[in-house]
Design an enzyme around this catalytic site. Sequence first.
Site, PDB file in Angstrom:
ATOM      1  N   SER A   1       0.862  -1.188   0.000  1.00  0.00           N
ATOM      2  CA  SER A   1       0.000   0.000   0.000  1.00  0.00           C
ATOM      3  C   SER A   1       0.898   1.237   0.000  1.00  0.00           C
ATOM      4  CB  SER A   1      -0.898   0.005   1.236  1.00  0.00           C
ATOM      5  OG  SER A   1      -0.096   0.200   2.393  1.00  0.00           O
TER       6      SER A   1
ATOM      7  N   ASP B   1      -0.658  -1.551  -4.175  1.00  0.00           N
ATOM      8  CA  ASP B   1      -2.052  -1.815  -3.780  1.00  0.00           C
ATOM      9  C   ASP B   1      -2.780  -0.482  -3.603  1.00  0.00           C
ATOM     10  OD1 ASP B   1      -4.239  -3.298  -2.925  1.00  0.00           O
ATOM     11  OD2 ASP B   1      -3.540  -3.443  -0.843  1.00  0.00           O
ATOM     12  N   HIS B   2      -3.938  -0.339  -4.229  1.00  0.00           N
ATOM     13  CA  HIS B   2      -4.753   0.893  -4.133  1.00  0.00           C
ATOM     14  C   HIS B   2      -3.933   2.153  -4.391  1.00  0.00           C
ATOM     15  CE1 HIS B   2      -8.436  -1.029  -2.854  1.00  0.00           C
ATOM     16  NE2 HIS B   2      -7.722  -1.780  -2.044  1.00  0.00           N
TER      17      HIS B   2
ATOM     18  N   ASP C   1      -6.256   2.791  -8.290  1.00  0.00           N
ATOM     19  CA  ASP C   1      -7.597   2.805  -7.700  1.00  0.00           C
ATOM     20  C   ASP C   1      -8.251   4.153  -7.992  1.00  0.00           C
ATOM     21  OD1 ASP C   1      -9.872   2.831  -6.228  1.00  0.00           O
ATOM     22  OD2 ASP C   1      -8.946   2.283  -4.311  1.00  0.00           O
TER      23      ASP C   1
ATOM     24  N   HIS D   1     -10.859  -8.130  -3.192  1.00  0.00           N
ATOM     25  CA  HIS D   1     -10.176  -7.469  -2.070  1.00  0.00           C
ATOM     26  C   HIS D   1     -10.874  -7.879  -0.774  1.00  0.00           C
ATOM     27  CE1 HIS D   1      -7.499  -4.333  -3.952  1.00  0.00           C
ATOM     28  NE2 HIS D   1      -8.078  -4.887  -5.005  1.00  0.00           N
ATOM     29  N   GLY D   2     -10.281  -7.488   0.352  1.00  0.00           N
ATOM     30  CA  GLY D   2     -10.926  -7.758   1.643  1.00  0.00           C
ATOM     31  C   GLY D   2     -11.009  -9.242   1.947  1.00  0.00           C
TER      32      GLY D   2
ATOM     33  N   ASN E   1      -6.955 -10.761  -2.240  1.00  0.00           N
ATOM     34  CA  ASN E   1      -6.072  -9.939  -1.412  1.00  0.00           C
ATOM     35  C   ASN E   1      -6.289 -10.207   0.077  1.00  0.00           C
ATOM     36  OD1 ASN E   1      -5.787  -8.782  -3.931  1.00  0.00           O
ATOM     37  ND2 ASN E   1      -5.901  -6.684  -3.192  1.00  0.00           N
TER      38      ASN E   1
ATOM     39  N   ASN F   1      -4.694  -9.065   3.893  1.00  0.00           N
ATOM     40  CA  ASN F   1      -3.807  -8.184   4.647  1.00  0.00           C
ATOM     41  C   ASN F   1      -4.041  -8.353   6.155  1.00  0.00           C
ATOM     42  OD1 ASN F   1      -2.124  -6.162   5.516  1.00  0.00           O
ATOM     43  ND2 ASN F   1      -3.329  -4.470   4.700  1.00  0.00           N
TER      44      ASN F   1
HETATM   45  P1  13P Z   1      -8.049  -7.391   4.217  1.00  0.00           P
HETATM   46  O1  13P Z   1      -7.210  -6.530   5.080  1.00  0.00           O
HETATM   47  O2  13P Z   1      -9.490  -7.335   4.590  1.00  0.00           O
HETATM   48  O3  13P Z   1      -7.538  -8.786   4.128  1.00  0.00           O
HETATM   49  O4  13P Z   1      -8.003  -6.774   2.736  1.00  0.00           O
HETATM   50  C1  13P Z   1      -6.793  -6.748   2.049  1.00  0.00           C
HETATM   51  C2  13P Z   1      -6.920  -6.031   0.757  1.00  0.00           C
HETATM   52  O5  13P Z   1      -7.941  -6.033   0.122  1.00  0.00           O
HETATM   53  C3  13P Z   1      -5.736  -5.328   0.260  1.00  0.00           C
HETATM   54  O6  13P Z   1      -6.015  -4.533  -0.842  1.00  0.00           O
END
Ligand code: 13P
Length: 287
Positions: free
Chosen positions: A49, A84-85, A105, A207-208, A229, A231
């Site tokens: 990021s 990322d983003h 993004d 994502h997420g 993704n 994180n």
């Molecule tokens: P999380 O933190 O919910 O796993 O999402 C990670 C993500 O989408 C990174 O772009």
Amino acid sequence: MLVSATEMLKKAKEGHYAVGHFNINNLEWTKAILQTAQELNSPVILGVSEGAGKYMTGFATVAAMVKAMDKSLGITVPVALHLDHGSFEGCYKCIEAGFTSVMFDGSHYDIEENVAKTKELVSVAHHLGLSIEAEVGGIGGEEDGVVSTGECADPEECKRVADLGVDMLAAGIGNIHGKYPANWEGLRFDVLDNIQAKTGAMPLVLHGGTGIPDDMIAKAISLGVSKINVNTECQLVFADATRGYIEAGKDQEGKGFDPRKLLAPGFEAIKAKTKEKMELFGSVGKA
Ligand code: 13P
């Protein structure tokens, strides 16, 4: 082996599995994810990021560290170093720094501006051999200062952006960064299905990834998701393992305060989490 994400995602889409994108924060994160990918013979995407890039003193530092580590660990599986983003300016900085992939993004712009900026970056990235991810709709929640209410993507807009020639497309389908709230209604598979119908062979990005139940992950992959993704889950297991070490008083025993010992349980926890996700996503043995 540092490469763009284009080929690994094409293969994943054709082979009905997903490549894990794991965000990195420092040397321990990078080493844990690279070693796990190599041990499992899996392709992998290292996500950075803008906030993490700044934390590590800049994208040039990150690129130098990843390139050197890839070499010194003898990594032969395909590894993409991916922004990322990214903001419009951030993409240019990462291209210059030697990343192999970027995400622009532009989801907070109106669709015309998102299309115009994405189009420019597709041409620059492809000219230099990088892959590029774009976003339509919003990923709810907050990640490193990137905030969105998480509106579902419009499949027609997804098609417009896919037609620009991006290598992967992130679309909001009810997914959220960070932990999911207890009243979360789940992924909108109806929306995902419509997006997949409009965008065809385009590898879609979920994502997420933290906290999405395994059956929803499997269904998302079956509907065209080829990159997932993760994180927060790595951050949570790292924090838990480190707390366990300190609460057990291990930092007080002998040279237990040595950072290489103090960070070891968290490092192992990231390795275990990465392995679990690669197995779930089906990328093991696909390098
Ligand atoms: P999380 O933190 O919910 O796993 O999402 C990670 C993500 O989408 C990174 O772009």
